[in-house]
Design a protein around this motif. Structure first.
Motif, PDB file in Angstrom:
ATOM      1  N   VAL A 284      47.563  14.135 -85.321  1.00  0.00           N
ATOM      2  CA  VAL A 284      45.897  14.663 -85.831  1.00  0.00           C
ATOM      3  C   VAL A 284      45.610  13.674 -83.874  1.00  0.00           C
ATOM      4  N   LEU A 285      44.780  13.945 -83.181  1.00  0.00           N
ATOM      5  CA  LEU A 285      43.799  13.564 -82.042  1.00  0.00           C
ATOM      6  C   LEU A 285      42.544  12.928 -82.285  1.00  0.00           C
ATOM      7  N   ARG A 286      42.076  12.142 -82.166  1.00  0.00           N
ATOM      8  CA  ARG A 286      40.525  12.251 -81.839  1.00  0.00           C
ATOM      9  C   ARG A 286      40.559  12.322 -80.568  1.00  0.00           C
ATOM     10  N   LEU A 287      39.449  12.961 -79.712  1.00  0.00           N
ATOM     11  CA  LEU A 287      38.815  13.166 -78.261  1.00  0.00           C
ATOM     12  C   LEU A 287      37.522  12.632 -78.220  1.00  0.00           C
ATOM     13  N   ARG A 288      37.732  11.925 -76.843  1.00  0.00           N
ATOM     14  CA  ARG A 288      36.660  11.314 -76.797  1.00  0.00           C
ATOM     15  C   ARG A 288      36.326  11.324 -75.040  1.00  0.00           C
ATOM     16  N   PRO A 289      35.509  12.849 -74.852  1.00  0.00           N
ATOM     17  CA  PRO A 289      35.443  13.115 -73.969  1.00  0.00           C
ATOM     18  C   PRO A 289      34.053  12.559 -73.116  1.00  0.00           C
ATOM     19  N   ARG A 290      33.763  12.716 -71.933  1.00  0.00           N
ATOM     20  CA  ARG A 290      33.091  11.910 -71.107  1.00  0.00           C
ATOM     21  C   ARG A 290      31.496  12.274 -71.111  1.00  0.00           C
ATOM     22  N   VAL A 291      31.136  11.193 -71.714  1.00  0.00           N
ATOM     23  CA  VAL A 291      29.718  11.648 -72.323  1.00  0.00           C
ATOM     24  C   VAL A 291      28.825  11.006 -70.891  1.00  0.00           C
ATOM     25  N   HIS A 292      27.645  12.124 -70.626  1.00  0.00           N
ATOM     26  CA  HIS A 292      26.583  11.664 -69.825  1.00  0.00           C
ATOM     27  C   HIS A 292      25.062  11.177 -69.894  1.00  0.00           C
TER      28      HIS A 292
ATOM     29  N   ALA B  84      47.139  30.755 -90.589  1.00  0.00           N
ATOM     30  CA  ALA B  84      47.666  28.950 -89.967  1.00  0.00           C
ATOM     31  C   ALA B  84      46.664  28.730 -88.599  1.00  0.00           C
ATOM     32  N   GLN B  85      45.307  27.414 -88.812  1.00  0.00           N
ATOM     33  CA  GLN B  85      44.911  27.660 -87.558  1.00  0.00           C
ATOM     34  C   GLN B  85      44.977  26.286 -87.532  1.00  0.00           C
ATOM     35  N   GLY B  86      44.941  25.208 -86.277  1.00  0.00           N
ATOM     36  CA  GLY B  86      44.375  24.258 -86.386  1.00  0.00           C
ATOM     37  C   GLY B  86      43.035  24.166 -86.173  1.00  0.00           C
ATOM     38  N   LYS B  87      41.972  23.020 -86.317  1.00  0.00           N
ATOM     39  CA  LYS B  87      40.809  22.982 -86.724  1.00  0.00           C
ATOM     40  C   LYS B  87      40.029  22.023 -85.266  1.00  0.00           C
ATOM     41  N   LEU B  88      38.883  22.276 -84.570  1.00  0.00           N
ATOM     42  CA  LEU B  88      38.681  20.997 -83.304  1.00  0.00           C
ATOM     43  C   LEU B  88      37.274  20.183 -84.360  1.00  0.00           C
ATOM     44  N   VAL B  89      36.454  19.330 -84.528  1.00  0.00           N
ATOM     45  CA  VAL B  89      35.831  18.747 -86.141  1.00  0.00           C
ATOM     46  C   VAL B  89      34.435  17.827 -84.828  1.00  0.00           C
ATOM     47  N   SER B  90      33.395  18.061 -84.880  1.00  0.00           N
ATOM     48  CA  SER B  90      32.753  17.301 -84.936  1.00  0.00           C
ATOM     49  C   SER B  90      31.362  16.975 -85.404  1.00  0.00           C
ATOM     50  N   VAL B  91      30.320  16.435 -84.815  1.00  0.00           N
ATOM     51  CA  VAL B  91      29.500  15.991 -85.523  1.00  0.00           C
ATOM     52  C   VAL B  91      28.103  16.482 -85.231  1.00  0.00           C
ATOM     53  N   MET B  92      27.063  17.037 -85.185  1.00  0.00           N
ATOM     54  CA  MET B  92      25.867  17.659 -85.127  1.00  0.00           C
ATOM     55  C   MET B  92      24.844  16.725 -85.518  1.00  0.00           C
TER      56      MET B  92
ATOM     57  N   HIS C 269      35.816  14.253 -80.594  1.00  0.00           N
ATOM     58  CA  HIS C 269      35.944  15.055 -82.396  1.00  0.00           C
ATOM     59  C   HIS C 269      37.925  14.849 -82.631  1.00  0.00           C
ATOM     60  N   LEU C 270      38.241  15.493 -83.569  1.00  0.00           N
ATOM     61  CA  LEU C 270      38.922  15.571 -84.152  1.00  0.00           C
ATOM     62  C   LEU C 270      40.042  16.420 -84.400  1.00  0.00           C
ATOM     63  N   TRP C 271      40.926  17.091 -83.404  1.00  0.00           N
ATOM     64  CA  TRP C 271      41.621  17.748 -83.396  1.00  0.00           C
ATOM     65  C   TRP C 271      42.445  17.657 -84.668  1.00  0.00           C
ATOM     66  N   VAL C 272      42.233  19.353 -85.398  1.00  0.00           N
ATOM     67  CA  VAL C 272      43.440  18.450 -86.618  1.00  0.00           C
ATOM     68  C   VAL C 272      44.093  20.125 -87.392  1.00  0.00           C
ATOM     69  N   PRO C 273      45.209  19.760 -86.237  1.00  0.00           N
ATOM     70  CA  PRO C 273      46.229  20.873 -86.327  1.00  0.00           C
ATOM     71  C   PRO C 273      47.017  21.354 -87.513  1.00  0.00           C
ATOM     72  N   ALA C 274      47.635  22.979 -87.174  1.00  0.00           N
ATOM     73  CA  ALA C 274      47.692  24.108 -88.396  1.00  0.00           C
ATOM     74  C   ALA C 274      48.971  23.153 -88.799  1.00  0.00           C
ATOM     75  N   GLY C 275      48.886  23.377 -90.028  1.00  0.00           N
ATOM     76  CA  GLY C 275      49.699  22.906 -91.458  1.00  0.00           C
ATOM     77  C   GLY C 275      49.001  21.696 -91.593  1.00  0.00           C
TER      78      GLY C 275
END
Length: 121
Positions: A13-21, A69-77, A110-116
């Motif tokens: 499970v990955l915490r993804l921090r994109p570049r923010v402008h 089964a599917q992975g999820k890319l979670v973010s908060v608006m 974002h949080l990447w939650v893989p399938a399974g």
């Protein structure tokens, strides 16, 4: 550019921090780019779903069994959530373990939650 941080308890499970402008008007963030996610070894996104919850709402854990089964890319608006992932992959070294992270709109990541994995917030 994206910073990737595996969770200690669940390294898949990955915490993804994109570049923010940022500037005085707010910010701009690229939420997804196929080439970047492929470089990270993540599958292409095939569905985009948006939900809204009232304050203090609890969304149950969601899980899709194979072959769906599917992975999820979670973010908060807006606001923030405490997101939880549980490893349900039998035979996995982290089977049955869970991890939770706080995600907030003010710090777009974002949080990447893989399938399974089951996932809920």
């Amino acid at each position: 550019m994206i910073d990737v941080q595996p969770l200690d308890a669940l390294p898949d499970v990955l915490r993804l921090r994109p570049r923010v402008h940022r500037d005085d008007r707010g910010y701009l963030v690229e939420r997804w780019r196929r080439s970047v996610y492929r470089e990270l070894g993540l599958p292409d996104l095939v569905q985009d779903t948006h939900s809204r919850s009232t304050h203090w709402a609890l969304r149950g854990l969601h899980f899709q069994a194979p072959p769906h089964a599917q992975g999820k890319l979670v973010s908060v608006m807006s606001g923030r959530i405490y997101d939880v992932a549980v490893d349900l992959r039998r035979g996995s070294p982290t089977y049955g373990r869970w991890a939770g992270v706080l995600l907030a709109a003010r710090s777009p990541e974002h949080l990447w939650v893989p399938a399974g994995f089951a996932h809920g917030f």
